[in-house]
Design an enzyme around this catalytic site. Structure first.
Site, PDB file in Angstrom:
ATOM      1  N   LYS A   1      11.643   2.352  -7.009  1.00  0.00           N
ATOM      2  CA  LYS A   1      10.452   3.167  -6.697  1.00  0.00           C
ATOM      3  C   LYS A   1      10.524   3.675  -5.257  1.00  0.00           C
ATOM      4  CE  LYS A   1       6.391   1.109  -5.389  1.00  0.00           C
ATOM      5  NZ  LYS A   1       5.773   1.610  -4.167  1.00  0.00           N
ATOM      6  N   ASN A   2      10.849   2.786  -4.324  1.00  0.00           N
ATOM      7  CA  ASN A   2      10.752   3.149  -2.911  1.00  0.00           C
ATOM      8  C   ASN A   2      11.941   3.942  -2.405  1.00  0.00           C
ATOM      9  OD1 ASN A   2       8.276   1.961  -2.958  1.00  0.00           O
ATOM     10  ND2 ASN A   2       8.886   0.102  -1.878  1.00  0.00           N
ATOM     11  N   CYS A  55      -4.769   0.454   1.513  1.00  0.00           N
ATOM     12  CA  CYS A  55      -4.881  -0.375   0.308  1.00  0.00           C
ATOM     13  C   CYS A  55      -5.250  -1.791   0.746  1.00  0.00           C
ATOM     14  CB  CYS A  55      -3.604  -0.328  -0.497  1.00  0.00           C
ATOM     15  SG  CYS A  55      -2.199  -0.977   0.345  1.00  0.00           S
ATOM     16  N   ARG A 100      -2.996   0.111   7.083  1.00  0.00           N
ATOM     17  CA  ARG A 100      -1.902   1.074   6.906  1.00  0.00           C
ATOM     18  C   ARG A 100      -2.161   2.374   7.662  1.00  0.00           C
ATOM     19  NH1 ARG A 100       0.701   0.262   1.195  1.00  0.00           N
ATOM     20  NH2 ARG A 100       2.563   0.728   2.405  1.00  0.00           N
ATOM     21  N   ASP A 143       7.510  -7.347   0.318  1.00  0.00           N
ATOM     22  CA  ASP A 143       7.159  -7.004  -1.066  1.00  0.00           C
ATOM     23  C   ASP A 143       7.477  -8.120  -2.050  1.00  0.00           C
ATOM     24  OD1 ASP A 143       7.931  -3.441  -0.825  1.00  0.00           O
ATOM     25  OD2 ASP A 143       6.269  -4.656  -0.086  1.00  0.00           O
ATOM     26  N   ARG A 161       2.143   0.759 -11.297  1.00  0.00           N
ATOM     27  CA  ARG A 161       2.532   1.673 -10.201  1.00  0.00           C
ATOM     28  C   ARG A 161       4.015   1.514  -9.884  1.00  0.00           C
ATOM     29  NH1 ARG A 161      -0.755   1.484  -4.890  1.00  0.00           N
ATOM     30  NH2 ARG A 161       0.912   2.976  -4.480  1.00  0.00           N
TER      31      ARG A 161
HETATM   32  C1  EPZ Z   1       7.005   0.889   2.824  1.00  0.00           C
HETATM   33  O1  EPZ Z   1       5.647   1.113   3.186  1.00  0.00           O
HETATM   34  C2  EPZ Z   1       6.985   0.490   1.355  1.00  0.00           C
HETATM   35  N1  EPZ Z   1       6.403   1.565   0.552  1.00  0.00           N
HETATM   36  C3  EPZ Z   1       6.150  -0.777   1.173  1.00  0.00           C
HETATM   37  O2  EPZ Z   1       6.244  -1.152  -0.205  1.00  0.00           O
HETATM   38  C4  EPZ Z   1       6.754  -1.887   2.026  1.00  0.00           C
HETATM   39  O3  EPZ Z   1       5.962  -3.042   1.916  1.00  0.00           O
HETATM   40  C5  EPZ Z   1       6.805  -1.425   3.493  1.00  0.00           C
HETATM   41  O4  EPZ Z   1       7.551  -0.185   3.596  1.00  0.00           O
HETATM   42  C6  EPZ Z   1       7.466  -2.457   4.391  1.00  0.00           C
HETATM   43  O5  EPZ Z   1       8.772  -2.676   3.948  1.00  0.00           O
HETATM   44  C7  EPZ Z   1       7.189   2.599   0.182  1.00  0.00           C
HETATM   45  O6  EPZ Z   1       8.361   2.665   0.523  1.00  0.00           O
HETATM   46  C8  EPZ Z   1       6.540   3.659  -0.674  1.00  0.00           C
HETATM   47  P1  EPZ Z   1       5.765   0.545   7.114  1.00  0.00           P
HETATM   48  P2  EPZ Z   1       5.291   1.817   4.616  1.00  0.00           P
HETATM   49  O7  EPZ Z   1       5.459   1.862   7.726  1.00  0.00           O
HETATM   50  O8  EPZ Z   1       6.335   2.792   4.949  1.00  0.00           O
HETATM   51  C9  EPZ Z   1       2.327  -0.479  10.231  1.00  0.00           C
HETATM   52  C10 EPZ Z   1       5.418  -1.624  -2.353  1.00  0.00           C
HETATM   53  O9  EPZ Z   1       4.840  -2.631  -2.819  1.00  0.00           O
HETATM   54  N2  EPZ Z   1       2.261   0.960  10.532  1.00  0.00           N
HETATM   55  O10 EPZ Z   1       7.159   0.018   7.201  1.00  0.00           O
HETATM   56  O11 EPZ Z   1       3.890   2.286   4.549  1.00  0.00           O
HETATM   57  C11 EPZ Z   1       1.889  -0.818   8.810  1.00  0.00           C
HETATM   58  O12 EPZ Z   1       0.486  -0.930   8.722  1.00  0.00           O
HETATM   59  C12 EPZ Z   1       5.032  -1.100  -0.993  1.00  0.00           C
HETATM   60  O13 EPZ Z   1       6.326  -1.019  -2.931  1.00  0.00           O
HETATM   61  C13 EPZ Z   1       1.420   1.391  11.570  1.00  0.00           C
HETATM   62  O14 EPZ Z   1       0.743   0.601  12.209  1.00  0.00           O
HETATM   63  O15 EPZ Z   1       5.362   0.563   5.574  1.00  0.00           O
HETATM   64  C14 EPZ Z   1       2.590  -2.130   8.558  1.00  0.00           C
HETATM   65  O16 EPZ Z   1       1.838  -3.172   9.139  1.00  0.00           O
HETATM   66  C15 EPZ Z   1       3.893  -1.890  -0.374  1.00  0.00           C
HETATM   67  N3  EPZ Z   1       1.364   2.722  11.847  1.00  0.00           N
HETATM   68  C16 EPZ Z   1       3.914  -1.969   9.327  1.00  0.00           C
HETATM   69  O17 EPZ Z   1       3.698  -0.885  10.254  1.00  0.00           O
HETATM   70  C17 EPZ Z   1       2.109   3.643  11.154  1.00  0.00           C
HETATM   71  O18 EPZ Z   1       2.029   4.852  11.466  1.00  0.00           O
HETATM   72  C18 EPZ Z   1       5.109  -1.605   8.455  1.00  0.00           C
HETATM   73  O19 EPZ Z   1       4.709  -0.526   7.659  1.00  0.00           O
HETATM   74  C19 EPZ Z   1       2.941   3.187  10.112  1.00  0.00           C
HETATM   75  C20 EPZ Z   1       3.010   1.841   9.824  1.00  0.00           C
END
Ligand code: EPZ
Length: 417
Positions: free
Chosen positions: A22-23, A116, A121, A305, A397
């Site tokens: 998916k990702n 979510c 996020r 995850d 999803r």
């Molecule tokens: C990706 O989400 C994945 N989703 C998530 O999988 C996964 O848990 C996550 O990466 C971490 O590996 C997809 O690829 C579609 P991040 P993403 O930006 O990109 C903070 C699943 O179950 N952050 O790496 O949104 C954020 O809140 C999903 O498949 C900011 O603060 O994750 C988090 O605490 C769930 N500001 C941390 O960084 C920003 O602008 C890492 O988030 C962006 C992120």
């Protein structure tokens, strides 16, 4: 009823083919907007997040044809229309369209993507990075307008690892004027897949999988076909299922090379795991050992995850385990549901302490997000009797057909509509 009924209590036994990731699929689908022509994406999972992404691409006048797991996407008739808010709002990965849309159209209005239950996020890293690349962003109440006269390369020192921000910068940079450097880039395999797809289409990206990615802007990209690799999180989910219930499974096409931290954790719990070119064999015929410390961090460390799935398995381990969730601020939402089954867990903020019990009791459970819902299903497989997991739509999803997959592993389960 939007639920799954499981008659648990038996070992898992059998072979299951792991679906496409998916990702990896979602950012690759967004990237097709950068190619003014036809792309063929194979092994794309049939899941609701992909359905929503395709709905967004169709709203932008892309022609899309699906033949089973292959998608044929032609963006020649692209037009930057407003995107359906219910599809933007329901999934975070709608955000990865931002970089591609700015590159293709130069302006976009986007509603704030779905936060979510697992965390706030925020999207500050995405917006700050795009501002550095020549984008004006006007934030409004429920969304923002982003506009650029032309994207320009920039140097980004990300304050912490973000998969999505790394992806958005790459998508904005491949056709930008000049060069872009991302320091402290995410190393997740999803970044490698996106860069492999883009380089195959004529982009000039080096360093994917390392903390420093360099993108030289090119004039245009050409048509390409790409096969989405197998999903490491789905493979890890069924590996955890074997830890929960015991047994022996073969996870066909599991991307073993992307699962070192997960395999290490399962081996430390007592599983016997063998890697093959064709997949991963997991055997777990004795009581699991507790993990004194399991900490989620960015790749290549243990993935957030799979934290919920391993939490479920650790409720049945011998002894006390301590889990630290370092990525998201609210990812222990399944604890009250597991406690309904007799699990002994206490948690506060980023830490959960789990004291293993001899068995879990079947119960009616409520999923409230994707990976937690999958973990509750695994717990139901381990519990004697009938477990019902409600809100199945969250799990759909990211899992094509978790019931069919688990039935292939000998579990008696079915969807309740
Ligand atoms: C990706 O989400 C994945 N989703 C998530 O999988 C996964 O848990 C996550 O990466 C971490 O590996 C997809 O690829 C579609 P991040 P993403 O930006 O990109 C903070 C699943 O179950 N952050 O790496 O949104 C954020 O809140 C999903 O498949 C900011 O603060 O994750 C988090 O605490 C769930 N500001 C941390 O960084 C920003 O602008 C890492 O988030 C962006 C992120």
């Amino acid at each position: 009823m939007d639920a799954i009924q499981i008659y648990g209590g038996n070992c898992l036994k059998g072979e299951v083919k792991i679906q496409g990731s998916k990702n990896m699929a979602l950012p690759v689908l967004a990237a097709t907007l950068l190619i003014n022509g036809t792309c063929e994406i194979e092994n794309c999972p049939v899941i609701s997040d992909v359905h929503h992404m395709l709905r967004l691409l169709k709203s932008l006048c892309c022609d899309i044809e699906r033949k089973n797991h292959t998608l044929i996407i032609n963006s020649q008739s692209f037009s930057c229309n407003d995107m359906p808010s219910d599809s933007v709002g329901v999934m975070r990965s709608s955000l990865t369209l931002l970089g591609a849309l700015l590159s293709r159209a130069g302006s976009v209005y986007m509603q704030y993507p779905g936060g979510c239950v697992i965390g706030q996020r925020p999207i500050d890293l995405h917006l700050d990075a795009l501002r550095r690349m020549g984008v004006d962003i006007e934030e409004k109440e429920d969304g923002f307008v982003a506009q650029t006269k032309g994207l320009t390369g920039a140097i980004h020192n990300l304050p912490f690892v973000s998969v999505g921000a790394t992806e958005n910068i790459i998508l904005a940079a491949v056709l930008a004027k000049g060069n872009t450097i991302i320091e402290n880039a995410a190393k997740e395999p999803e970044i490698g897949a996106l860069c492999e797809f883009l380089n195959k289409a004529g982009a000039d990206i080096t360093g994917a999988g390392s903390r420093r990615i360099v993108i030289h802007g090119v004039e245009k990209l050409h048509e390409v076909s790409y096969r989405v690799p197998a999903d490491r999180i789905v493979a890890g989910t069924y590996l955890a299922g074997c830890l929960c219930s015991g047994g022996e499974v073969f996870l066909k096409e599991a991307p073993c090379g992307q699962m070192d931290a997960v395999i290490d954790a399962a081996s430390n719990m007592g599983a016997d795991i063998k890697r093959y070119k064709e997949g991963l064999r997991v055997k777990c015929d004795k009581r699991r050992k507790a993990l004194p410390r399991l900490c989620t961090e960015s790749y290549p460390a243990f993935p957030t995850d799979l934290q919920s799935a391993f939490l479920a398995a650790l409720t049945l381990a011998d002894g006390r385990s301590v889990i630290k969730e370092e990525i998201f601020e609210n990812r222990f939402r399944i604890v009250p549901e597991l406690q309904k089954m007799g699990a002994c867990i206490s948690c506060d903020g980023h830490t959960a302490i789990v004291d293993g019990v001899d068995k879990l009791n079947a119960a009616t459970l409520y999923a409230n997000e994707l990976r937690g819902g999958a973990a509750l299903i695994l717990a139901g497989c381990a519990a004697d009797g009938e477990t019902i997991v409600c809100n199945r739509h969250f799990v759909e999803r990211g899992y094509e057909d978790i019931c069919a997959d688990l039935r292939a592993l000998g579990v008696r389960c079915k969807k309740l509509d």
